[in-house]
Design an enzyme around this catalytic site. Structure first.
Site, PDB file in Angstrom:
ATOM      1  N   LEU A  37      69.543  37.903  28.162  1.00 54.15           N
ATOM      2  CA  LEU A  37      70.884  38.262  27.705  1.00 54.15           C
ATOM      3  C   LEU A  37      70.837  39.394  26.703  1.00 54.15           C
ATOM      4  O   LEU A  37      69.833  39.578  26.007  1.00 54.15           O
ATOM      5  CB  LEU A  37      71.534  37.021  27.077  1.00 54.15           C
ATOM      6  CG  LEU A  37      71.732  35.889  28.104  1.00 54.15           C
ATOM      7  CD1 LEU A  37      71.584  34.540  27.466  1.00 54.15           C
ATOM      8  CD2 LEU A  37      73.075  36.058  28.792  1.00 54.15           C
ATOM      9  N   PRO A  38      71.921  40.165  26.599  1.00 52.80           N
ATOM     10  CA  PRO A  38      71.843  41.359  25.744  1.00 52.80           C
ATOM     11  C   PRO A  38      71.910  41.113  24.235  1.00 52.80           C
ATOM     12  O   PRO A  38      71.321  41.876  23.472  1.00 52.80           O
ATOM     13  CB  PRO A  38      73.022  42.216  26.212  1.00 52.80           C
ATOM     14  CG  PRO A  38      73.900  41.337  27.030  1.00 52.80           C
ATOM     15  CD  PRO A  38      73.088  40.159  27.482  1.00 52.80           C
ATOM     16  N   ASN A  45      75.625  36.418  22.974  1.00 53.63           N
ATOM     17  CA  ASN A  45      75.577  36.015  24.378  1.00 53.63           C
ATOM     18  C   ASN A  45      74.629  34.838  24.587  1.00 53.63           C
ATOM     19  O   ASN A  45      74.906  33.937  25.369  1.00 53.63           O
ATOM     20  CB  ASN A  45      75.125  37.185  25.265  1.00 53.63           C
ATOM     21  CG  ASN A  45      76.064  38.373  25.226  1.00 53.63           C
ATOM     22  OD1 ASN A  45      75.642  39.517  25.135  1.00 53.63           O
ATOM     23  ND2 ASN A  45      77.370  38.123  25.279  1.00 53.63           N
ATOM     24  N   THR A  52      66.060  39.734  23.746  1.00 58.04           N
ATOM     25  CA  THR A  52      65.595  40.153  22.428  1.00 58.04           C
ATOM     26  C   THR A  52      66.722  39.878  21.445  1.00 58.04           C
ATOM     27  O   THR A  52      67.759  40.540  21.476  1.00 58.04           O
ATOM     28  CB  THR A  52      65.223  41.650  22.418  1.00 58.04           C
ATOM     29  OG1 THR A  52      64.144  41.850  23.325  1.00 58.04           O
ATOM     30  CG2 THR A  52      64.801  42.097  21.027  1.00 58.04           C
ATOM     31  N   LYS A  64      58.024  41.174  18.939  1.00 55.49           N
ATOM     32  CA  LYS A  64      58.764  42.237  19.630  1.00 55.49           C
ATOM     33  C   LYS A  64      59.449  43.158  18.619  1.00 55.49           C
ATOM     34  O   LYS A  64      59.375  44.386  18.701  1.00 55.49           O
ATOM     35  CB  LYS A  64      59.818  41.603  20.544  1.00 55.49           C
ATOM     36  CG  LYS A  64      60.850  42.547  21.147  1.00 55.49           C
ATOM     37  CD  LYS A  64      60.340  43.271  22.360  1.00 55.49           C
ATOM     38  CE  LYS A  64      61.327  44.329  22.865  1.00 55.49           C
ATOM     39  NZ  LYS A  64      62.467  43.769  23.588  1.00 55.49           N
ATOM     40  N   LYS A  68      69.717  48.875  18.346  1.00 55.83           N
ATOM     41  CA  LYS A  68      69.951  47.425  18.361  1.00 55.83           C
ATOM     42  C   LYS A  68      68.721  46.681  17.814  1.00 55.83           C
ATOM     43  O   LYS A  68      68.843  45.808  16.954  1.00 55.83           O
ATOM     44  CB  LYS A  68      70.248  46.949  19.786  1.00 55.83           C
ATOM     45  CG  LYS A  68      70.406  45.434  19.898  1.00 55.83           C
ATOM     46  CD  LYS A  68      70.058  44.914  21.296  1.00 55.83           C
ATOM     47  CE  LYS A  68      69.590  43.472  21.224  1.00 55.83           C
ATOM     48  NZ  LYS A  68      69.036  42.966  22.489  1.00 55.83           N
TER      49      LYS A  68
END
EC number: 1.1.1.31
Lengths: 287, 287, 287, 287
Positions: D54-55, D59, D85, D160, D235
């Site tokens: 999911l973005p 979400n 992420t 990450k 982001k």
């Protein structure tokens, strides 16, 4: 902060219903004949105008939405005013939950420290439905000299956060500038005078100068004791950072100011006034 | 800048000996009966009080120490006042060379733009031997409302550079803060009012607000035309950076301000007023 | 640095003519039968291939153009190689003066520390007329494993400065990243391994990791002793800053890195290896 | 990203139960005979190993804890792997909720873009209970060449975020350095070669150089098309910023990198590869 604020309400004749996580903090109110209860929910059961003052967003969520929180027993039509400095997004979320219970929520963070709280000279920046502002003002006016309506819920926090971010930037800028000028051979008092009659003038240079010896009666004249602590400034800059990230607003200097105060907390400045950034920058190269 | 300054000297009855690298710039003085000569050396031959106004350190070195520079023909006892904004280290170097010739050098950079120059309202920040300050003040007082003695040679430059560095920091800080507040839902005029009654107050927020619609009569009300150009601010920040590097003074926000104005010069803002940093930050994300 | 470099020339059979401002530094060469003279000018009188190694731009100007400088007695056709790390603008200026005397100037700053100097493993980055590069390479190859031709005079300095600016940025970035990861619960060795197999990989993470315990044989494994000192990094970043300011190149992170190493010099890190920025960031908040 | 990942699971013979908020995205799986359902809850009813992609954090919360979320119908003993992420604090929160339902949650964000997803060459960084890692690895190994166990829940996200923060810093640093070197007269290919054999070397300089003409097959060779978009980098830096703020970790360069990519999004770079920061810095001053 809550203590002197409550006393000012007493002075204006309001009966109080008091709760604090540290029971000792309530003792003097109990002795003075005020009601002390054992949870935020109990306050909500007995009072219909409630003022909360908490250190973090997490504490505020607990006080409103927790197992014994205000929302468990809030009465319809109650006016709930949160004077904590927290994330405006959290204020908005709390306002929605309060509204679902048929009550009204306003955010009303303060500026001014414990001294201003005692003397009733705080400034309140208030966000919420405009029709309820008069009711809030009646109470807040007992504790503050200025009660400013800022707009919808969350804008009180926004105004507070914006002011403190600009304050942090101007303070660090003043400290860097004074330090550079001194190293270039200028007398600090003279440099402050020149800045204050010129376009570099700011509250940090003309009212709260960070260089020892330039002004009397400010923390820099007293080894940076008292005033507004570096840890508190770092906290407010964290809120500014979060708000800027979520609204995708670039804050190049604001971010840097946040990192500088974060560093200072780890270098022994956490309890000093935030103007001690001059001292932090000033330390001499060691050989 | 030199043109209106020279005219104010004329108004006070001083006869002029004029040189400019662009001969056209001298025409109106020639028509008014003043002497126009063909090199800085020629000025030095005919005058014993000389005021120089140049755009860069390199130009100032050329005007004083070049093949046809002032030092080639300067008379003993002459008073040489440099009103350029240049590196204080260069001012000190020039002062030494001038002193070797038996003359006196003072640095006296100005603040205030072309408008202030016309109306005689410039501020001069003067560095040099204190005994000569009265003589400098007599001349500079014809062109400026404030003539401030700052200390030894180079401190005039230092004061100018320090003020402009703090100005750049407070302006960017004000622009970031106003933009963040607007995105958080605050009305810009109200936010400016709150800042200006609080500790975030600065000249950039209360006298020269960068947000269109907040104030009248400032560049932000006129599409950022007029005022103090971004290129000039970037130049002054370069001088601050050089001075900080050579004196090993940390300028975390000052450096960042320098880089931001440098970027703006490359993005089409070079001729706009420096308060256009609000517009630069404000541009919306494109999808 | 000059000492081991000179010894490597001796090993290759070159007779030496030596000068150092500290006569003691020359003693062992005198004892070994080499000529020791009393000024740079005297070196120039006796030798037609000269290598200079000096700490600052000012020292280099003095050694070449001073009262007893090389240019006072340089012979036509001499090859002058400056291995100092200085402002490329100064290198260009010196090259012009040398050329006027009929000699050739090349800038050839080194990377690699005292260890690499001893073992003849330095890297030389060489700027100057291409036809003379072979002659320079013959000498420099005795002292360095890599001799790289970079272009016109000044580009050797430019390459050195650029590498060290990127090194400073990647080192601080690695330190911030490792610290953040540790606070988020990652094991430092594992985090380093992940970065080094991913796009965050850099020399500072895979060859010179700043976190104690992650790698052996690097300064972080030895309390940040040895290696490349913070003061030297701050100096090189000052040169990068000056070059960026004069060429109007934006260096947002480079400027910030400069300020961070400048601050560290004043906080007791001046003699530690530059990877100690991890320790500087890591210090815990005190309560 | 979800599409090629799902296809690689099909290739390995796994039957799928698929949900996407955009029904069209599921069409080709329906045509291939796989089950398509109408909510995350329905997936949880039919499958006991679930992978989510999911973005944003919001979400992910909706997909797990929403009105029709996975948790509404999750079976005891199910393995839930989130490859989004997102904020590690959100991953930890979801893990707690999943655990309460008697199931297992692991965070497993990926690095590598759509191309790596198609060819099954993604890297997965996995956080969660170690005993369940083998089960996760069986599935993730169908989609990725590297599946790395990072520690407790949230550490996959942490790894990450850390890698991408360091990547952003080294990329901006490389861009600043290459630009400065070019302005100082260095050939870009030669400068890249020197950096890559020296201590400034990083993935951004040796594998993904941002300067057009230096390397083939990278976005800078193709007008910054393809690759990893500036918006996505902004982001991820927002997540790094949030994590640093909540853990009180200073990230001076990381913050600055965040602000730079935020600015770029507003200046027309949002869809370009993140190495276009070179172009952003490079734009020339206009007169």
């Amino acid at each position: 902060m809550g203590n002197p604020m409550a006393k000012n309400l007493m002075k204006h004749g309001y009966p109080l219903v008091i709760y604090d996580v540290f029971p000792d903090a309530c003792k003097e109110f109990h002795d003075a004949g005020e009601q002390v209860v054992s949870s935020p929910a109990d306050v909500a059961e007995k009072a219909d105008r409630i003022i909360t003052m908490l250190p973090t967003s997490t504490n505020a969520i607990e006080a409103y939405s927790g197992a014994n929180g205000i929302l468990k027993k809030v009465k319809k039509g109650s006016l709930l005013i949160d004077s904590s400095t927290i994330d405006p997004a959290v204020s908005k979320e709390l306002a929605k939950e309060v509204e679902r219970m048929g009550a009204v929520f306003m955010d009303a963070p303060v500026s001014g420290g414990v001294g201003a709280a005692r003397s009733g000279n705080l400034t309140f920046m208030v966000g919420g439905v405009e029709e309820e502002f008069a009711a809030a003002q009646e109470l807040l006016g007992c504790m503050g000299a200025n009660v400013v309506y800022c707009g919808a819920v969350g804008t009180g926090q926004a105004a507070k956060i914006c002011n403190n971010m600009l304050l942090a930037i101007t303070m660090i800028g003043t400290a860097e500038t004074m330090n550079l000028g001194i190293r270039l051979g200028l007398d600090p008092k003279l440099l402050a005078k020149i800045l204050n009659m010129s376009s570099g003038r700011c509250w940090s240079s003309d009212t709260y100068n960070p260089v020892p010896g330039v002004m009397d009666g400010v923390p820099s004249a007293n080894n940076y004791q008292g005033g507004f602590g570096t840890t508190l400034m770092a906290k407010d800059l964290g809120l500014a950072q979060d708000s800027a990230t979520s609204t995708k607003s670039p804050i190049l200097l604001g971010s840097q100011a946040h990192q500088i105060y974060r560093m200072m907390c780890a270098k022994g400045y956490s309890k000093k006034d935030f103007s001690s950034v001059f001292q932090y920058l000033r330390e001499e190269e060691t050989f």
